[in-house]
Design a protein around this motif. Sequence first.
Motif, short mmCIF file in Angstrom:
data_model
loop_
_atom_site.label_atom_id
_atom_site.label_comp_id
_atom_site.label_asym_id
_atom_site.label_seq_id
_atom_site.Cartn_x
_atom_site.Cartn_y
_atom_site.Cartn_z
N PHE A 1 0.85 -1.19 0.00
CA PHE A 1 0.00 0.00 0.00
C PHE A 1 0.89 1.25 0.00
O PHE A 1 1.98 1.24 0.56
CB PHE A 1 -0.89 0.03 1.25
CG PHE A 1 -2.13 -0.81 1.14
CD1 PHE A 1 -2.19 -1.94 0.34
CD2 PHE A 1 -3.27 -0.46 1.86
CE1 PHE A 1 -3.33 -2.71 0.26
CE2 PHE A 1 -4.43 -1.22 1.80
CZ PHE A 1 -4.46 -2.34 0.98
N ARG A 2 0.41 2.30 -0.63
CA ARG A 2 1.17 3.55 -0.66
C ARG A 2 1.18 4.22 0.72
O ARG A 2 0.22 4.14 1.48
CB ARG A 2 0.55 4.52 -1.68
CG ARG A 2 0.76 4.09 -3.13
CD ARG A 2 0.13 5.08 -4.07
NE ARG A 2 0.33 4.74 -5.47
CZ ARG A 2 1.38 5.13 -6.20
NH1 ARG A 2 2.31 5.89 -5.65
NH2 ARG A 2 1.48 4.78 -7.47
N ALA A 3 2.29 4.90 1.00
CA ALA A 3 2.45 5.56 2.29
C ALA A 3 1.59 6.81 2.38
O ALA A 3 1.23 7.43 1.37
CB ALA A 3 3.91 5.93 2.51
N LYS A 4 1.27 7.18 3.61
CA LYS A 4 0.56 8.42 3.85
C LYS A 4 1.41 9.61 3.36
O LYS A 4 2.63 9.64 3.55
CB LYS A 4 0.28 8.59 5.34
CG LYS A 4 -0.78 7.65 5.89
CD LYS A 4 -2.18 8.12 5.50
CE LYS A 4 -3.26 7.44 6.34
NZ LYS A 4 -3.33 5.99 6.16
N THR A 5 0.74 10.59 2.76
CA THR A 5 1.42 11.80 2.32
C THR A 5 1.79 12.64 3.54
O THR A 5 1.02 12.76 4.49
CB THR A 5 0.50 12.61 1.39
OG1 THR A 5 0.15 11.79 0.27
CG2 THR A 5 1.17 13.88 0.88
#
Length: 666
Positions: free
Chosen positions: A309-313
Amino acid sequence: MVGMPSSSRPVIAIIGAGPRGVSLLERLGANLPADAELDIHLVDDTQVGAGRIWRTEQPRELCMNTLADAVTLFTDDAASIAGPVRPGPTLYEWCQLARHAALDDAAEVVARIPAAHVSAFRRVPVRAGLVDDYRAELRDQRPESHPSRSLYGEYIAWCLAHARAALPAGVVVHEHLGRVQATRREAGREVLDLGDEQLVADAVVAATGWLARAVTAEERRILAAVDGHPDLVWVRPDSPADQTLDAVPDRATVIVRGLGMGFFDAMALLTVERGGVFVEDAETPTGLRYVPSGREPVLHVTSRRGVPFRAKTQYGSLPPRAPMHHLRGVDWTAVPRPIDFDARVWPLILRDAFAAYHATLARVKPGSVELDAALAAIRSAPLEADGAATRTRIDALADAVAPFVADAADRLDLAAAIFPGDGETWPSPAAFDAWVARFVADDLAEGARGADSALKAALWSIASARGMVSRIGAFGGFDAESRASGFRTLMTVGGMVGSGPPAFRSRQLLALMAAGLVRFIGPAGAVDVADGAFHASSPAVAGSGVSAAVLVDAWMHAHDLAQTADPLVRSLAAAGRVRPFAAPSRLEGDVDTGGFDVEPESGRIVHADGTVDDAFHVAGIPLDETMHDAIISPMPRTDPTMLRETDRVARSLIAAARAARTRSAS
């Protein structure tokens, strides 16, 4: 037998005393008259005032993927509820007030927090020793921090104490540490079986959170193999704090299924919790290096997509509000149900993503895009054709806007962003590992740009759409075909791009990859068990086969009423008192979902024959397939689904309990 009411004193039982159960108690107090006389029983099998998932004794390494100042259990003036609004501090505000009050320098902190929140905090002290126990975490916390799960459990426990203190004087709360095994109706009352005691109530709500699911056919095969080979270890799907990760031998080769938050939690528990240390190192690409303890297993990981999953901005604050002008520009209350999500809703979400990207690009790179013309093209691109695939719609938008973005490198490749690696193949596991490392590093770089990342703006728009779309589609708002296609795609993609780990976890992942402790099998990794070992491989990665004595399933089962192993729910089903919610279909007949069927206005369960139960309610996560948006923690000033639900269920509990006592008296 406990809970036997007097001739006039109603009894309400709340099964599950985590965040939703505590919110239900608070909403009961808010909706009761000052002269109310009532007994309320709180039942939880792990910890009353935190629950199982957020219990306070779990490892501090486990953290929330929600931000500290974006978590609350209190209503505010944005709430569309029938009951009274009773504001209180967010998790971040509560932490700051607790810490600074202990340091006797609260004045400056108090000045930055709404007075109503400060007043609510001061009504009930935090538990003795809390500040000492969490001193470092409280000191380092910022609004955009990711608190430990145990600290959130402490907040829930304080919210419980606050809710109890705010109850009318005639209301008495009883706490029970145990599991409800069954329930039955007897003489117009609900009799709950807790094993060593029985609890009688006039109205009940099950706010049980994640329910156990019956063993699947694949799991039976795994269990049979494990039983026949004592060296095999299988860690079953569950919350990470409840998984038997201690059973994973030191230095073992491990196959892991799942690349969402469950994976990152398991990764932390199998590395840092085994004595390893992450150290800052400017000579590494991400500035982080892992120093192993020597006890760590080597993790070979796969999932359907094959990438994390992509990391939090990293906005340096709470995330901005996504504009979503196209989605918000429709009066959805006037649109007849059920709605064809793919034709009516998905195109608007994609338009909003492209609009967010190009508006951000125009701001951070002036002259790179003819913004007015690009936005007009986004509005007018033909996307509503029935049956159009998501990629077809994305391509239509990309073609429409391309003439207004001079440099091809500045154009949005949304399909690549939301479906990374789809259709690609790799010649070796090393090549795939290198590709994943680039994917994670590039994502971190975009995230570090915060609000100046055009790509993250587009992805945040998609992730943000889930809340509004869930409300539109609640209780059969979308037809069954939509739920199986575009709506499912949105929830999957939205989770991957918006509900991923804190950025520091992705940095840790890259450090562990560099240390050789995490490797990637590839997308759609098939796992089998034969000849005394687990085997996994990906059809997209040549030579990706891995054999191991350990399999970790780093995810949690979705709820399915028909497949539940929860004894309370099974007793309701056996009595014909529950049925699955059925989504309307464009074809003949409706399609059963895994969620409970409940009356939307009250949360009371619907019987197999379609009648509504007098007294038994269900709230929360087991309704996710019915109501949607039942998993996300309440965020302040967003009119969250959970607080709207707990308010209406609390009001129904009061009415049901009163009606039961009236019937009994007559």
